[in-house]
Structures are given as C-alpha cells and as structure tokens.
Enzyme design. Sequence first.
Site, PDB file in Angstrom:
ATOM      1  N   HIS A  18       0.821  -1.211   0.000  1.00  0.00           N
ATOM      2  CA  HIS A  18       0.000   0.000   0.000  1.00  0.00           C
ATOM      3  C   HIS A  18       0.862   1.271   0.000  1.00  0.00           C
ATOM      4  CE1 HIS A  18      -3.502  -2.719   1.497  1.00  0.00           C
ATOM      5  NE2 HIS A  18      -3.354  -2.740   0.188  1.00  0.00           N
ATOM      6  N   HIS A  41      -7.331  -7.858  -8.634  1.00  0.00           N
ATOM      7  CA  HIS A  41      -7.703  -8.703  -7.485  1.00  0.00           C
ATOM      8  C   HIS A  41      -7.988  -7.747  -6.329  1.00  0.00           C
ATOM      9  CE1 HIS A  41      -5.507 -11.447 -10.103  1.00  0.00           C
ATOM     10  NE2 HIS A  41      -5.979 -12.480  -9.423  1.00  0.00           N
ATOM     11  N   SER A  99      -6.857  -2.033  -1.352  1.00  0.00           N
ATOM     12  CA  SER A  99      -6.340  -1.267  -2.497  1.00  0.00           C
ATOM     13  C   SER A  99      -7.409  -0.437  -3.220  1.00  0.00           C
ATOM     14  CB  SER A  99      -5.603  -2.187  -3.465  1.00  0.00           C
ATOM     15  OG  SER A  99      -6.392  -3.295  -3.825  1.00  0.00           O
ATOM     16  N   GLU A 117     -13.160  -8.529  -8.683  1.00  0.00           N
ATOM     17  CA  GLU A 117     -13.089  -9.460  -7.549  1.00  0.00           C
ATOM     18  C   GLU A 117     -13.927 -10.677  -7.902  1.00  0.00           C
ATOM     19  OE1 GLU A 117     -11.485  -9.937  -4.519  1.00  0.00           O
ATOM     20  OE2 GLU A 117     -12.742 -11.714  -4.514  1.00  0.00           O
ATOM     21  N   GLY A 143      -9.942 -11.422 -12.661  1.00  0.00           N
ATOM     22  CA  GLY A 143      -9.144 -10.232 -12.948  1.00  0.00           C
ATOM     23  C   GLY A 143      -8.205 -10.403 -14.128  1.00  0.00           C
ATOM     24  N   ASP A 168      -2.750  -8.301  -7.657  1.00  0.00           N
ATOM     25  CA  ASP A 168      -2.467  -8.735  -6.284  1.00  0.00           C
ATOM     26  C   ASP A 168      -3.170 -10.065  -6.009  1.00  0.00           C
ATOM     27  OD1 ASP A 168      -1.865  -8.812  -3.595  1.00  0.00           O
ATOM     28  OD2 ASP A 168      -3.334  -7.297  -3.021  1.00  0.00           O
TER      29      ASP A 168
HETATM   30  N1  SAM Z   1      -5.620  -5.995  -3.560  1.00  0.00           N
HETATM   31  C1  SAM Z   1      -6.307  -6.103  -2.269  1.00  0.00           C
HETATM   32  C2  SAM Z   1      -5.752  -5.095  -1.301  1.00  0.00           C
HETATM   33  O1  SAM Z   1      -4.589  -4.671  -1.441  1.00  0.00           O
HETATM   34  O2  SAM Z   1      -6.488  -4.707  -0.397  1.00  0.00           O
HETATM   35  C3  SAM Z   1      -6.224  -7.483  -1.679  1.00  0.00           C
HETATM   36  C4  SAM Z   1      -6.523  -8.623  -2.584  1.00  0.00           C
HETATM   37  S1  SAM Z   1      -6.405 -10.222  -1.883  1.00  0.00           S
HETATM   38  C5  SAM Z   1      -4.706 -10.518  -1.667  1.00  0.00           C
HETATM   39  C6  SAM Z   1      -6.748 -11.221  -3.287  1.00  0.00           C
HETATM   40  C7  SAM Z   1      -8.212 -11.200  -3.709  1.00  0.00           C
HETATM   41  O3  SAM Z   1      -8.299 -11.755  -5.003  1.00  0.00           O
HETATM   42  C8  SAM Z   1      -9.144 -12.015  -2.835  1.00  0.00           C
HETATM   43  O4  SAM Z   1     -10.192 -11.188  -2.396  1.00  0.00           O
HETATM   44  C9  SAM Z   1      -9.675 -13.120  -3.762  1.00  0.00           C
HETATM   45  O5  SAM Z   1     -11.028 -13.450  -3.523  1.00  0.00           O
HETATM   46  C10 SAM Z   1      -9.510 -12.471  -5.107  1.00  0.00           C
HETATM   47  N2  SAM Z   1      -9.337 -13.372  -6.244  1.00  0.00           N
HETATM   48  C11 SAM Z   1      -8.797 -14.618  -6.279  1.00  0.00           C
HETATM   49  N3  SAM Z   1      -8.672 -15.045  -7.548  1.00  0.00           N
HETATM   50  C12 SAM Z   1      -9.151 -14.053  -8.348  1.00  0.00           C
HETATM   51  C13 SAM Z   1      -9.252 -13.867  -9.755  1.00  0.00           C
HETATM   52  N4  SAM Z   1      -8.850 -14.826 -10.605  1.00  0.00           N
HETATM   53  N5  SAM Z   1      -9.768 -12.704 -10.201  1.00  0.00           N
HETATM   54  C14 SAM Z   1     -10.166 -11.729  -9.356  1.00  0.00           C
HETATM   55  N6  SAM Z   1     -10.086 -11.838  -8.012  1.00  0.00           N
HETATM   56  C15 SAM Z   1      -9.575 -12.975  -7.516  1.00  0.00           C
END
Ligand code: SAM
Length: 285
Positions: A18, A41, A99, A117, A143, A168
Amino acid sequence: MNYRHAFHAGNHADVLKHIVVLALCDALLAKPAALFALDTHAGRGLYRLDSAQALRTGEADGGVARLLAEAPAQPAIGRYLAAVDACRQANGATAYPGSPWLLAHVLREQDRIAACELLPTEAEHLKAQFAGDPRVVVHARDGYAAVRALLPPRGREGRINRGLVLVDPPYEAQLEEFDTLLETARDGLERWPQASWAIWYPVKRRRALHPFLRRIPGLPAKSALLVELLVRPDDSPLRMNGSGMLLLNPPWQLDKALAPALPVLAERLGEAGASWRLEWLRPPP
Ligand code: SAM
C-alpha cells in the site's frame, strides 16, 4: 471460501504494497491527464482489524499497528499512515483500507477505477462501498480475463491514455500463478504499452523466485523495478518471510521516493536478519 486476505490485512506485506501503490499514484497524478486504474484482485476494499479473523492472526500488530504506534518521519510512510487515518476517520478506529479504497481515496474526479473481484461475497462488499462513486466500476469476474476485456480502455474511459494496473493475486495456485500473471502482463502491455503495472508477490525462499525474475526482462515493458521487504531471513519455505512489488513502466523517480522508506520499514517491521531491495531488472531507457 477464501478469507486469506482478511487474515492478513495490515500485515507487513500490506504495508509495503500500500505504500508502493500510494507513491505510484502520487507520481502518476503529477500530470493532470486522466488515469484509468485497473485493480485485478481487489478484495473487499475495507477490512476490520478487530474482526475475529484479524484478531486470530494478529498480523497487523507487526505491520500497520507498529507504524501507527510511533510514526516514522519518512514521507512515503507518512503518506500511507495519513491514508490509513483518513480511512479510520470515515469508517471507524479499527478500519484498514484495501487497495480499491486507497485508489478511490487518491484518484481525482477525472480518473476512473475498475475493481475486479472473483468471490461474489467480496464483490458485493465492494459494490456497496462504491455505489455512490461514479468513478468506480466493480466487476465480479476473473481479474486476468478483465485485462483482456478492459485494456485498452474503451467507451466511457476511451479517451483516457494513462493507466495503472494493480495485480495482487492470492497465489493459491503457488508457482503457477507466476505463469498466469506473466502471460497476462505480456498481453496487457501489448494491448496498452503505456500503462504502469504493479504486481505483488510473496517471498518464502527468495531463490524459488529466480525463474520468475529471470523472465521479467523479456516482457515488453520499457523498464522494470523490484521493491522488496523481507522481515526475516528467507530460510523457511513454509512462511511468508517478506514480499515484493514488481513495477513495470514505473513513473519517473518513483525509485527515489521509495528508497528512503525501505530501510525504515526493515528496521521497524523486521526481526533479526530483515532486509530490503530496490533493484532495476531493466533500467529506464
Ligand atoms: N488488492 C487487495 C488489497 O490490497 O487490499 C487485496 C486482494 S487479496 C490478496 C486477493 C483477492 O483476489 C481475494 O479477495 C480473492 O477473492 C480475489 N481473487 C482470487 N482469484 C481471483 C481472480 N482470478 N480474479 C479476481 N479476483 C480474484
């Protein structure tokens, strides 16, 4: 159901990620032209550090809480702590920004955000959070596929020619995730070469990353910068010993903005043997 990120909200990896995202946005927003940010993500956008999941791991205690307890006098870290404070002013004393919240916080009226998401419950949280913000569109979808579908921006965002892509992933697929994200970055950069990319990755044993890092100079990016924070030696493959951000086409002088923050983070968040790295894998032309 994947609660992985809720367990880790505000930990050392989130702090690094962040801080980098905010410094990156600040550098990109130095120009008035509109920016399109794609968060592939996105997560749920807002976390509670007093939730049962967060309390169970207590990971924020070794991350954001440590910095808040005694704020270091360092601009990039101060910028991050001010954003956390703004999030708490708006959402309560135990809130922690994800994020998409940070992007919406720093981006301007002329900018646009697409937040993807995959998990429906998390996407619903995001939709509710940004229901009143016309700059943000939430996509409950994969994503990686969104990179193909949304870049270069068209329609409402079609006049925007500056971009930021934040990747991410949860790395549930382990090392295979690197293949997917490198293919996606290659495709995305070919579609929209001028965008800056920020790709987060965990570090367990650093040498396990070598095959990934070796492939980065082959991407069609003008420049590639690694920013890493290891909070302990990378001697165990079983835990996340640190994390990094791979920055493709980073804005001018972003390295200079981040360099002074890294030793402070290693000292404040690290154990014995903590380290940091700021390295151009491909220097700017
Ligand atoms: N970027 C966020 C932040 O910094 O606050 C945190 C993201 S977290 C590490 C990863 C997220 O990706 C989870 O909420 C998960 O459900 C989602 N996710 C997993 N596979 C995904 C995909 N193929 N496409 C989109 N989201 C996905």
